[in-house]
Scaffold this motif. Structure first.
Motif, PDB file in Angstrom:
ATOM      1  N   GLU A   6       0.830  -1.200   0.000  1.00  0.00           N
ATOM      2  CA  GLU A   6       0.000   0.000   0.000  1.00  0.00           C
ATOM      3  C   GLU A   6       0.868   1.255   0.000  1.00  0.00           C
ATOM      4  O   GLU A   6       1.985   1.251   0.522  1.00  0.00           O
ATOM      5  CB  GLU A   6      -0.921   0.045   1.228  1.00  0.00           C
ATOM      6  CG  GLU A   6      -1.834  -1.146   1.384  1.00  0.00           C
ATOM      7  CD  GLU A   6      -1.345  -2.104   2.438  1.00  0.00           C
ATOM      8  OE1 GLU A   6      -2.185  -2.776   3.065  1.00  0.00           O
ATOM      9  OE2 GLU A   6      -0.116  -2.185   2.650  1.00  0.00           O
ATOM     10  N   GLY A   9      -0.911   6.901   2.149  1.00  0.00           N
ATOM     11  CA  GLY A   9      -1.394   7.385   3.424  1.00  0.00           C
ATOM     12  C   GLY A   9      -0.657   8.638   3.860  1.00  0.00           C
ATOM     13  O   GLY A   9       0.353   9.021   3.281  1.00  0.00           O
ATOM     14  N   TRP A  36     -10.559  -2.811   0.542  1.00  0.00           N
ATOM     15  CA  TRP A  36      -9.888  -2.020   1.551  1.00  0.00           C
ATOM     16  C   TRP A  36     -10.601  -2.194   2.882  1.00  0.00           C
ATOM     17  O   TRP A  36     -11.834  -2.139   2.948  1.00  0.00           O
ATOM     18  CB  TRP A  36      -9.870  -0.532   1.181  1.00  0.00           C
ATOM     19  CG  TRP A  36      -8.970  -0.201   0.029  1.00  0.00           C
ATOM     20  CD1 TRP A  36      -9.307  -0.119  -1.290  1.00  0.00           C
ATOM     21  CD2 TRP A  36      -7.575   0.089   0.110  1.00  0.00           C
ATOM     22  NE1 TRP A  36      -8.209   0.217  -2.043  1.00  0.00           N
ATOM     23  CE2 TRP A  36      -7.134   0.347  -1.211  1.00  0.00           C
ATOM     24  CE3 TRP A  36      -6.654   0.164   1.153  1.00  0.00           C
ATOM     25  CZ2 TRP A  36      -5.807   0.671  -1.500  1.00  0.00           C
ATOM     26  CZ3 TRP A  36      -5.341   0.481   0.860  1.00  0.00           C
ATOM     27  CH2 TRP A  36      -4.930   0.733  -0.449  1.00  0.00           C
ATOM     28  N   TYR A  37      -9.847  -2.427   3.932  1.00  0.00           N
ATOM     29  CA  TYR A  37     -10.314  -2.443   5.298  1.00  0.00           C
ATOM     30  C   TYR A  37      -9.583  -1.384   6.092  1.00  0.00           C
ATOM     31  O   TYR A  37      -8.545  -0.863   5.662  1.00  0.00           O
ATOM     32  CB  TYR A  37     -10.023  -3.817   5.938  1.00  0.00           C
ATOM     33  CG  TYR A  37     -10.869  -4.953   5.384  1.00  0.00           C
ATOM     34  CD1 TYR A  37     -11.879  -5.546   6.146  1.00  0.00           C
ATOM     35  CD2 TYR A  37     -10.657  -5.455   4.100  1.00  0.00           C
ATOM     36  CE1 TYR A  37     -12.636  -6.589   5.636  1.00  0.00           C
ATOM     37  CE2 TYR A  37     -11.414  -6.487   3.591  1.00  0.00           C
ATOM     38  CZ  TYR A  37     -12.396  -7.063   4.356  1.00  0.00           C
ATOM     39  OH  TYR A  37     -13.132  -8.093   3.836  1.00  0.00           O
ATOM     40  N   ARG A  38     -10.128  -1.060   7.267  1.00  0.00           N
ATOM     41  CA  ARG A  38      -9.434  -0.135   8.151  1.00  0.00           C
ATOM     42  C   ARG A  38      -9.641  -0.548   9.601  1.00  0.00           C
ATOM     43  O   ARG A  38     -10.623  -1.197   9.943  1.00  0.00           O
ATOM     44  CB  ARG A  38      -9.900   1.310   7.942  1.00  0.00           C
ATOM     45  CG  ARG A  38     -11.334   1.591   8.361  1.00  0.00           C
ATOM     46  CD  ARG A  38     -11.728   3.017   7.977  1.00  0.00           C
ATOM     47  NE  ARG A  38     -13.088   3.339   8.380  1.00  0.00           N
ATOM     48  CZ  ARG A  38     -13.713   4.458   8.058  1.00  0.00           C
ATOM     49  NH1 ARG A  38     -13.095   5.377   7.323  1.00  0.00           N
ATOM     50  NH2 ARG A  38     -14.960   4.665   8.474  1.00  0.00           N
ATOM     51  N   ARG A  45     -11.371  -4.303  13.021  1.00  0.00           N
ATOM     52  CA  ARG A  45     -11.166  -4.038  11.611  1.00  0.00           C
ATOM     53  C   ARG A  45     -12.500  -4.124  10.876  1.00  0.00           C
ATOM     54  O   ARG A  45     -13.310  -5.026  11.125  1.00  0.00           O
ATOM     55  CB  ARG A  45     -10.170  -5.040  11.025  1.00  0.00           C
ATOM     56  CG  ARG A  45      -9.753  -4.741   9.600  1.00  0.00           C
ATOM     57  CD  ARG A  45      -8.651  -5.683   9.135  1.00  0.00           C
ATOM     58  NE  ARG A  45      -7.459  -5.554   9.954  1.00  0.00           N
ATOM     59  CZ  ARG A  45      -6.318  -6.180   9.705  1.00  0.00           C
ATOM     60  NH1 ARG A  45      -6.211  -6.979   8.643  1.00  0.00           N
ATOM     61  NH2 ARG A  45      -5.284  -6.014  10.511  1.00  0.00           N
ATOM     62  N   VAL A  48     -14.180  -1.369   4.308  1.00  0.00           N
ATOM     63  CA  VAL A  48     -14.450  -0.034   3.794  1.00  0.00           C
ATOM     64  C   VAL A  48     -15.084  -0.107   2.415  1.00  0.00           C
ATOM     65  O   VAL A  48     -16.109   0.523   2.152  1.00  0.00           O
ATOM     66  CB  VAL A  48     -13.165   0.810   3.745  1.00  0.00           C
ATOM     67  CG1 VAL A  48     -13.443   2.189   3.138  1.00  0.00           C
ATOM     68  CG2 VAL A  48     -12.566   0.956   5.137  1.00  0.00           C
ATOM     69  N   ASP A  89     -12.296   9.016  10.233  1.00  0.00           N
ATOM     70  CA  ASP A  89     -11.678   8.168   9.225  1.00  0.00           C
ATOM     71  C   ASP A  89     -10.256   7.766   9.597  1.00  0.00           C
ATOM     72  O   ASP A  89      -9.650   6.944   8.907  1.00  0.00           O
ATOM     73  CB  ASP A  89     -11.650   8.871   7.864  1.00  0.00           C
ATOM     74  CG  ASP A  89     -13.034   9.125   7.295  1.00  0.00           C
ATOM     75  OD1 ASP A  89     -13.896   8.225   7.394  1.00  0.00           O
ATOM     76  OD2 ASP A  89     -13.257  10.220   6.740  1.00  0.00           O
ATOM     77  N   TYR A  93      -5.185   1.635   7.192  1.00  0.00           N
ATOM     78  CA  TYR A  93      -5.934   1.083   6.076  1.00  0.00           C
ATOM     79  C   TYR A  93      -5.161  -0.076   5.459  1.00  0.00           C
ATOM     80  O   TYR A  93      -3.972   0.041   5.156  1.00  0.00           O
ATOM     81  CB  TYR A  93      -6.202   2.158   5.023  1.00  0.00           C
ATOM     82  CG  TYR A  93      -7.299   3.112   5.422  1.00  0.00           C
ATOM     83  CD1 TYR A  93      -8.540   3.093   4.785  1.00  0.00           C
ATOM     84  CD2 TYR A  93      -7.106   4.029   6.453  1.00  0.00           C
ATOM     85  CE1 TYR A  93      -9.553   3.955   5.166  1.00  0.00           C
ATOM     86  CE2 TYR A  93      -8.113   4.890   6.848  1.00  0.00           C
ATOM     87  CZ  TYR A  93      -9.334   4.850   6.202  1.00  0.00           C
ATOM     88  OH  TYR A  93     -10.340   5.708   6.577  1.00  0.00           O
ATOM     89  N   TYR A  94      -5.844  -1.196   5.273  1.00  0.00           N
ATOM     90  CA  TYR A  94      -5.252  -2.410   4.724  1.00  0.00           C
ATOM     91  C   TYR A  94      -5.952  -2.792   3.425  1.00  0.00           C
ATOM     92  O   TYR A  94      -7.182  -2.793   3.362  1.00  0.00           O
ATOM     93  CB  TYR A  94      -5.405  -3.583   5.693  1.00  0.00           C
ATOM     94  CG  TYR A  94      -4.762  -3.393   7.045  1.00  0.00           C
ATOM     95  CD1 TYR A  94      -3.464  -3.832   7.278  1.00  0.00           C
ATOM     96  CD2 TYR A  94      -5.455  -2.804   8.092  1.00  0.00           C
ATOM     97  CE1 TYR A  94      -2.876  -3.674   8.521  1.00  0.00           C
ATOM     98  CE2 TYR A  94      -4.878  -2.637   9.333  1.00  0.00           C
ATOM     99  CZ  TYR A  94      -3.594  -3.072   9.544  1.00  0.00           C
ATOM    100  OH  TYR A  94      -3.008  -2.921  10.774  1.00  0.00           O
ATOM    101  N   CYS A  95      -5.194  -3.142   2.420  1.00  0.00           N
ATOM    102  CA  CYS A  95      -5.817  -3.709   1.236  1.00  0.00           C
ATOM    103  C   CYS A  95      -5.761  -5.227   1.307  1.00  0.00           C
ATOM    104  O   CYS A  95      -4.920  -5.804   1.997  1.00  0.00           O
ATOM    105  CB  CYS A  95      -5.157  -3.203  -0.059  1.00  0.00           C
ATOM    106  SG  CYS A  95      -3.519  -3.853  -0.412  1.00  0.00           S
TER     107      CYS A  95
END
Length: 120
Positions: A6, A9, A36-38, A45, A48, A89, A93-95
């Protein structure tokens, strides 16, 4: 193996925008869904946004209308355009990607995460 990396950010003020990118590389035969997660401190978690190879999308209610997920299949890359950012927000953030690895078969891979911080 497959790696997801990623980028994009950073620190922005409320109302600002960021564009996250996640590129997959390695022994990729094909990629199905990407998303995408956050995760914020002290919270679970959460999903998103997600996108299929054909471009169908799903969004969390909290980001719908502000965030847009897209992908470039030729580049094995997924993007998250984040507009009108709010302090809530703020998160890592993780993909992720559902990948058919031609050596290991179908697996779910995760990136290392990128920090998004929205001030004020």
């Amino acid at each position: 193996q497959v790696q997801l990396v990623e980028s994009g950010g950073g620190l922005v003020q409320a109302g600002g925008s960021l564009r996250l990118s996640c590129a997959a590389s390695g022994s990729i035969f094909s990629i199905n869904a990407m998303g995408w997660y956050r995760q914020a401190p002290g919270k679970q978690r959460e999903l998103v946004a997600a996108i299929t190879p054909g471009g169908s999308t799903n969004y969390a209610d909290s980001v719908k209308g502000r965030f847009t997920i897209s992908r470039d299949n030729a580049k094995n890359t997924v993007y998250l355009q984040m507009n009108s950012l709010k302090p809530e927000d703020t998160a890592v953030y993780y993909c992720n990607a559902e990948v058919t690895d031609w050596l290991a078969g179908r697996r779910v891979y995760w990136g290392q995460g990128t920090q998004v911080t929205v001030s004020s």
